[in-house]
Design an enzyme around this catalytic site. Structure first.
Site, PDB file in Angstrom:
ATOM      1  N   CYS A  90       4.919 -36.878 -30.679  1.00 26.67           N
ATOM      2  CA  CYS A  90       5.831 -37.715 -29.705  1.00 26.67           C
ATOM      3  C   CYS A  90       5.401 -37.467 -28.262  1.00 26.67           C
ATOM      4  O   CYS A  90       5.927 -38.145 -27.492  1.00 26.67           O
ATOM      5  CB  CYS A  90       7.268 -37.785 -30.162  1.00 26.67           C
ATOM      6  SG  CYS A  90       7.528 -38.243 -31.831  1.00 26.67           S
TER       7      CYS A  90
ATOM      8  N   ASN B  50      10.938 -45.515 -33.193  1.00 24.62           N
ATOM      9  CA  ASN B  50      10.290 -44.338 -32.577  1.00 24.62           C
ATOM     10  C   ASN B  50       8.777 -44.552 -32.871  1.00 24.62           C
ATOM     11  O   ASN B  50       8.469 -44.596 -34.036  1.00 24.62           O
ATOM     12  CB  ASN B  50      10.726 -43.212 -33.307  1.00 24.62           C
ATOM     13  CG  ASN B  50      10.337 -41.937 -32.954  1.00 24.62           C
ATOM     14  OD1 ASN B  50       9.338 -41.932 -32.061  1.00 24.62           O
ATOM     15  ND2 ASN B  50      10.738 -40.456 -33.339  1.00 24.62           N
TER      16      ASN B  50
ATOM     17  N   HIS C  11      11.318 -40.506 -24.295  1.00 27.97           N
ATOM     18  CA  HIS C  11      10.618 -40.868 -25.528  1.00 27.97           C
ATOM     19  C   HIS C  11      11.861 -41.544 -26.133  1.00 27.97           C
ATOM     20  O   HIS C  11      12.952 -41.093 -26.469  1.00 27.97           O
ATOM     21  CB  HIS C  11      10.285 -39.622 -26.189  1.00 27.97           C
ATOM     22  CG  HIS C  11       9.942 -39.858 -27.706  1.00 27.97           C
ATOM     23  ND1 HIS C  11       9.173 -40.935 -28.146  1.00 27.97           N
ATOM     24  CD2 HIS C  11      10.045 -39.057 -28.930  1.00 27.97           C
ATOM     25  CE1 HIS C  11       9.175 -40.622 -29.584  1.00 27.97           C
ATOM     26  NE2 HIS C  11      10.095 -39.797 -29.759  1.00 27.97           N
TER      27      HIS C  11
END
Ligand code: ACO
Length: 330
Positions: free
Chosen positions: A112, A283, A253
């Protein structure tokens, strides 16, 4: 600060999977997902759509916005943990798709945190003076890595891509500022895909127990994400001599709304100054900061002179932050 973002782009697949759709697949419900994660829906790529296809859409948009041509790009970095295949790299597939004939291309793996790592790697290469322009893409087909029978993980992820074109423009004010990256390989097993690589190749057993899909200790990931992103944010503000109020926008993020809120409160940033779109995309791992950055630019939330902080955390664990001052468009 002579490296600037000249243009951004993003892409999200057409198909919207809502929490109500997930209710029909696993034992969950819309209310649980929204209160625990802030996610209402996510985009899911079509079966014949791969990560390079998502990346290509975002790349084309970013190049168009930059005012450059594909042939002007020197470096293509694709941050992804869901590449089309082991090789060739997703970056070379994108290079071919967009006709960036003069670039060299490679993938970058930091889960990520990949887009942020990509920005820093590209910035360092451009700073060296041998290269002039870079295309950094975060792209993921997370739906291909998820165990759709595991309610603890399948509700979290979505597919998409975000991209930015970077270039050396010393004559402009602003640009990419201080960056701080970190990792801790000792915590890798808290968030991983155990099988499917060289350690445990795919076998019938692997497919049966879904060990080629994401496994996660949710609460541990949550704690480390908050701790490390908060520490990074405070460190960067101190390094730059900026106060939290100086930040026009924080683009973290997009993992979980509660993670974002915990960091926001600890760093002391006003609520309106944190960019949130996890409700619409879930996500998207390495794609999330690139998508959010592009949405912020296109919606007019980023104006020349604005001070911005990017923050990331992901498997590895990896994490990082970057400060930048938004510069005048090309
Ligand atoms: N629907 C309904 N109930 C569920 C679901 C679901 N989808 N998933 C878990 N539960 C149940 C659990 O079984 C448990 O039930 P029990 O009490 O009867 O045992 C209960 O809900 C609580 O489970 P927890 O795991 O303790 O729930 P928590 O509040 O920690 O939320 C979550 C889980 C959302 C995964 C949270 O830990 C989290 O967001 N962690 C961060 C993970 C993350 O963001 N990972 C992404 C990758 S890393 C990154 O991008 C930063």
């Amino acid at each position: 600060m002579s490296i600037h973002i000249l243009g951004t782009g993003s892409y999200a697949p057409e198909h919207v999977m809502t929490n109500h759709d997930l209710e029909k697949m696993v034992d969950t419900n819309d209310e649980w997902i929204r209160t625990r994660t802030g996610i209402s829906e996510r985009r899911i790529a079509a079966p014949d759509e791969a990560t390079s296809d998502l990346a290509t859409h975002a790349a084309r948009e970013a190049i168009e916005a930059s005012g450059l041509k594909p042939e002007d790009i020197d470096i293509i970095l694709v941050a992804t943990c869901s590449p089309d295949m082991f090789f060739p790299s997703t970056a070379t597939l994108v290079q071919e798709n967009i006709g960036a004939k003069n670039a060299f291309s490679m993938d970058l793996g930091a889960a990520c945190s990949g887009f942020l790592y990509g920005l820093e790697v590209a910035r360092s290469m451009l700073d060296g003076g041998r290269y002039h322009t870079a295309l950094v893409i975060g792209a993921e087909k997370m739906s291909s890595l998820v165990n759709w029978e595991d309610r603890g993980t399948c509700i979290l992820f979505g597919d998409g891509a975000g991209a930015a074109v970077l270039a050396f423009r010393p004559e402009r004010a602003g640009g990419l500022g201080p960056c701080n990256l970190g990792s801790d390989g000792g915590l890798g097993d808290l968030l991983m895909i155990p099988a499917g690589g060289s350690r445990i190749p795919v076998t019938e057993q692997v497919l049966k127990d879904h060990s080629n899909c994401i496994t996660m200790s949710g609460q541990e990931v949550f704690k480390h994400a908050v701790t490390n992103m908060t520490k990074t944010a405070k460190h960067l503000l101190a390094e730059a001599g900026w106060s939290p109020d100086d930040l026009s926008l924080v683009i973290p993020h997009q993992a979980n709304r509660r993670i974002l809120e915990a960091i926001r409160a600890r760093v002391g940033v006003p609520e309106d100054n944190v960019f949130v779109n996890v409700d619409r995309y879930g996500n998207t791992s390495a794609a999330s900061i690139g998508i959010a950055l592009d949405e912020a630019v296109r919606s007019g939330r980023l104006k020349p002179g604005n001070k911005v902080m990017l923050l990331a955390f992901g498997a590895g664990f990896t994490w990082g932050g970057m400060l930048l001052e938004w510069s005048t468009p090309a």
